[in-house]
Design an enzyme around this catalytic site. Structure first.
Site, PDB file in Angstrom:
ATOM      1  N   SER A 191       0.929  -1.038  -0.283  1.00 44.93           N
ATOM      2  CA  SER A 191      -0.041   0.379  -0.252  1.00 44.93           C
ATOM      3  C   SER A 191       1.266   1.311  -0.288  1.00 44.93           C
ATOM      4  O   SER A 191       1.838   1.510  -0.830  1.00 44.93           O
ATOM      5  CB  SER A 191      -1.475   0.383   1.425  1.00 44.93           C
ATOM      6  OG  SER A 191      -2.412   0.490   1.013  1.00 44.93           O
ATOM      7  N   ASP A 266     -12.699 -18.828 -15.503  1.00 41.29           N
ATOM      8  CA  ASP A 266     -11.154 -19.044 -15.375  1.00 41.29           C
ATOM      9  C   ASP A 266     -11.321 -20.833 -15.138  1.00 41.29           C
ATOM     10  O   ASP A 266     -10.196 -21.424 -14.827  1.00 41.29           O
ATOM     11  CB  ASP A 266     -11.673 -18.421 -13.656  1.00 41.29           C
ATOM     12  CG  ASP A 266     -11.228 -18.966 -12.585  1.00 41.29           C
ATOM     13  OD1 ASP A 266     -11.929 -19.992 -12.561  1.00 41.29           O
ATOM     14  OD2 ASP A 266     -11.585 -17.797 -11.265  1.00 41.29           O
ATOM     15  N   ASP A 394      -8.070  -6.470  -4.564  1.00 43.81           N
ATOM     16  CA  ASP A 394      -8.441  -5.003  -3.899  1.00 43.81           C
ATOM     17  C   ASP A 394      -9.298  -3.698  -4.041  1.00 43.81           C
ATOM     18  O   ASP A 394      -9.864  -3.532  -4.483  1.00 43.81           O
ATOM     19  CB  ASP A 394      -6.531  -4.281  -4.180  1.00 43.81           C
ATOM     20  CG  ASP A 394      -6.749  -3.887  -2.777  1.00 43.81           C
ATOM     21  OD1 ASP A 394      -6.916  -3.057  -2.529  1.00 43.81           O
ATOM     22  OD2 ASP A 394      -4.973  -3.906  -2.458  1.00 43.81           O
ATOM     23  N   HIS A 432      -7.203  -5.923  -0.259  1.00 44.57           N
ATOM     24  CA  HIS A 432      -5.664  -4.986   0.248  1.00 44.57           C
ATOM     25  C   HIS A 432      -4.447  -6.124   0.728  1.00 44.57           C
ATOM     26  O   HIS A 432      -5.236  -6.104   2.489  1.00 44.57           O
ATOM     27  CB  HIS A 432      -6.349  -4.269   0.231  1.00 44.57           C
ATOM     28  CG  HIS A 432      -5.618  -2.698   0.622  1.00 44.57           C
ATOM     29  ND1 HIS A 432      -4.950  -2.370  -0.261  1.00 44.57           N
ATOM     30  CD2 HIS A 432      -5.754  -2.292   1.824  1.00 44.57           C
ATOM     31  CE1 HIS A 432      -4.161  -1.480  -0.155  1.00 44.57           C
ATOM     32  NE2 HIS A 432      -3.909  -1.077   0.683  1.00 44.57           N
TER      33      HIS A 432
END
Ligand SMILES: *[C@@H]1O[C@H](CO)[C@@H](O)[C@H](O)[C@H]1NC(C)=O
Ligand SMILES: *[C@@H]1O[C@H](CO)[C@@H](O)[C@H](O)[C@H]1NC(C)=O
Ligand SMILES: *[C@@H]1O[C@H](CO)[C@@H](O)[C@H](O)[C@H]1NC(C)=O
Ligand SMILES: *[C@@H]1O[C@H](CO)[C@@H](O)[C@H](O)[C@H]1NC(C)=O
Length: 507
Positions: A191, A266, A394, A432
């Site tokens: 971050s 996916d 995130d 995050h």
């Protein structure tokens, strides 16, 4: 598995004869040297506040105003608290955790948010892996922008100068304590810390041999500007009564619909979108004009428009950080930046916040905090290695941030050059910084439980060490989920694709 660092063939020889040299002979000699550390060397611009020996598997009281309650110490170590004067008007408070069993490596740690806080989780993590580990408050305590109000020197420390100062002094402390210099130096941060690591490579390319810049908050003014715009679009500053405001309960509905539509893309129905960009959602399914939806479980046209505004990945979980990001108020990061730094006006009102305000921040760009350059040639020429990773879910820094930083380096220096020293891994489902509240995460970072996190195939820090010291180029790493499931992760821009029997990397 982690082994001591070596300095070329001469050291290899010395070490194979006497590897015990790497550690202090006994706890009691460690405790003795630790007590008298202040007398063992000269430390630039520095006051040693305390140096205390800590036995392993214990706890200590944190320093500063950020953390409450005792923090864990796993390895037996010398804990040094010190303060570095970085200018006439600023200083950084820092801690060194110097493990008895030291493998010759220096590790510095970055911050998050607008912090301001010594990261004890990382201090414990690094010292457990035998790094002499350093963390600081980066020039101020706390996570609020007030600290920067008319304090350009304090801001400069947060931007990156404190990382440099603590690295210079930290290496002096290492040399004094262990009676020999470190062999390799590393930085890890996520971050704001990812931005600080990037800033370090750009401005002080000699400080580190290897840098991990995770979920980097680079292109800082634009990133905070997008948060400001997002706030305005999702309901602030008019507040929760704005027509476009999407209440907390509805975010879960939105996410469930996205996962339902795209989970299979996916090749695996596991609740994780490996490649959120590939997901083209039919948002009409969420609309209140769709008769299949109950009134409490749908979005109005205005809400849908607000929802679609800018760049978080589809499928991210907005509920967990709802109060910070979508609570109908301007996100504090953006609020503090414009109030206390850009306009130096604590009463600044975000009504009408827009592009002009973002341009004003870019024009000011104090201490070049924007950190948006692809010019890493000096860092690379010294043999430095740069590893980045970013969770595709995130929900604070959009995952496109790490990809844009990588692409900028390629545009600036060419892909052949970048391939030599820079890797980016997108981590499917991770939020995050891979925080412990992640729902279905694949993690490669420091919140992984031990073992098998000491394997460089699974752990990003050890992969970096292996690259810097062993020339083992990390083209893949293995993500581990909280339930122990594993997933092959490929270097950007390759994607990990399930063939029916295994994951492979594909363009
Ligand atoms: C991790 O380290 C421990 C202790 O050194 C060792 O027993 C174990 O095999 C290592 N695990 C891996 C996956 O390298
Ligand atoms: C800490 O606890 C672990 C697990 O019980 C043990 O293996 C280790 O030796 C302990 N370390 C110290 C320094 O007491
Ligand atoms: C120590 O202070 C001097 C004078 O302010 C400065 O030039 C130097 O860069 C500082 N050193 C560190 C490591 O911060
Ligand atoms: C929006 O609602 C939350 C509670 O859900 C409250 O804490 C917050 O202050 C409100 N924001 C505004 C701007 O009214």
């Amino acid at each position: 598995m982690l082994k001591p660092a070596t300095r070329g063939s001469v050291w290899l020889l010395v070490l194979s004869v006497a590897s015990a040299q790497q550690s202090l002979a006994t706890h009691s000699s460690g405790a003795h040297r630790c007590r008298k550390l202040a007398k063992l060397g000269r430390f630039e611009n520095t006051t040693i506040i305390s140096s205390t020996y800590v036995v392993g598997n214990s706890t200590v009281q944190p320093w500063g105003t950020c953390s409450m309650g005792p923090v864990a110490v796993t390895a037996p170590l010398c804990r040094v608290r010190f303060s570095v004067k970085t200018s006439k008007a600023s200083e950084a408070n820092a801690e060194a955790w110097l493990p008895d069993e030291w493998y010759g490596r220096f590790l510095a740690i970055g911050n998050g948010g607008l912090g301001g806080c010594i990261d004890y989780t990382y201090l414990n993590y690094g010292s457990s892996f035998h790094f002499a580990t350093f963390a600081s408050n980066h020039g101020h305590d706390g996570d609020q922008g007030q600290s920067f109000y008319k304090q350009p020197e304090v801001l400069h420390d947060y931007t990156g100068r404190s990382v440099h100062a603590v690295s210079v002094v930290g290496k002096q402390i290492v040399k004094a304590y262990y009676s020999k210099p470190h062999m390799k130096s590393y930085f890890i941060g996520c971050s704001a810390g990812g931005r600080q690591g990037t800033y370090s490579a750009l401005h002080w390319p000699e400080d580190f041999d290897g840098i991990i810049a995770a979920a980097p908050g680079t292109n800082f003014n634009i990133f905070l500007g997008s948060l400001g715009l997002l706030s305005v679009n999702t309901g602030a500053p008019e507040g929760n009564t704005s027509e476009s405001f999407v209440p907390k309960t509805l975010w879960a509905t939105v996410r469930a619909e996205i996962i339902k539509q795209c989970d299979g893309l996916d090749g695996v129905k596991d609740g994780v979108l490996d490649d959120p960009d590939a997901c083209k959602v039919q948002f009409e399914a969420l609309s209140c004009s769709n008769k299949a939806k109950a009134d409490s479980d749908c979005l109005t046209e205005v809400q849908l428009e607000a929802l679609l505004y800018p760049g978080y990945s589809l499928g991210s979980d907005a509920t967990v950080i709802f109060d910070a990001m979508f609570a109908g108020d301007v996100v504090w990061l953006a609020k503090d930046w414009w109030k206390y730094v850009v306009y130096e006006d604590p009463d600044y009102d975000f009504t009408g916040f827009g592009l002009d305000d973002i341009l004003a921040a870019e024009a000011l760009d104090p201490s070049q905090i924007s950190t948006f350059s692809g010019e890493f040639s000096e860092f690379a020429a010294r043999g430095g290695k740069f590893l980045s990773y970013h969770g595709t879910h995130d929900n604070i820094i959009p995952p496109g941030s790490a990809q844009r930083a990588y692409d900028l380096a390629v545009d600036t220096m060419g892909s052949t050059f970048v391939e030599e020293f820079y890797r980016l891994f997108m981590v499917p489902g991770m939020d995050h910084c891979g925080t412990p509240w992640s729902e279905v995460p694949f993690m490669i970072g420091h919140y992984l439980p031990l073992p098998p996190t000491n394997a460089s195939s699974h752990n990003i820090l050890l992969a970096l060490v292996d690259w810097v010291e062993g020339d083992n180029v990390p083209d893949t790493v293995i993500g581990t989920s909280s339930s122990g499931e594993e997933r092959l992760l490929c270097k950007h821009p390759l994607r990990s694709v399930w063939t029916g029997s295994q994951y492979v990397c594909q363009a």
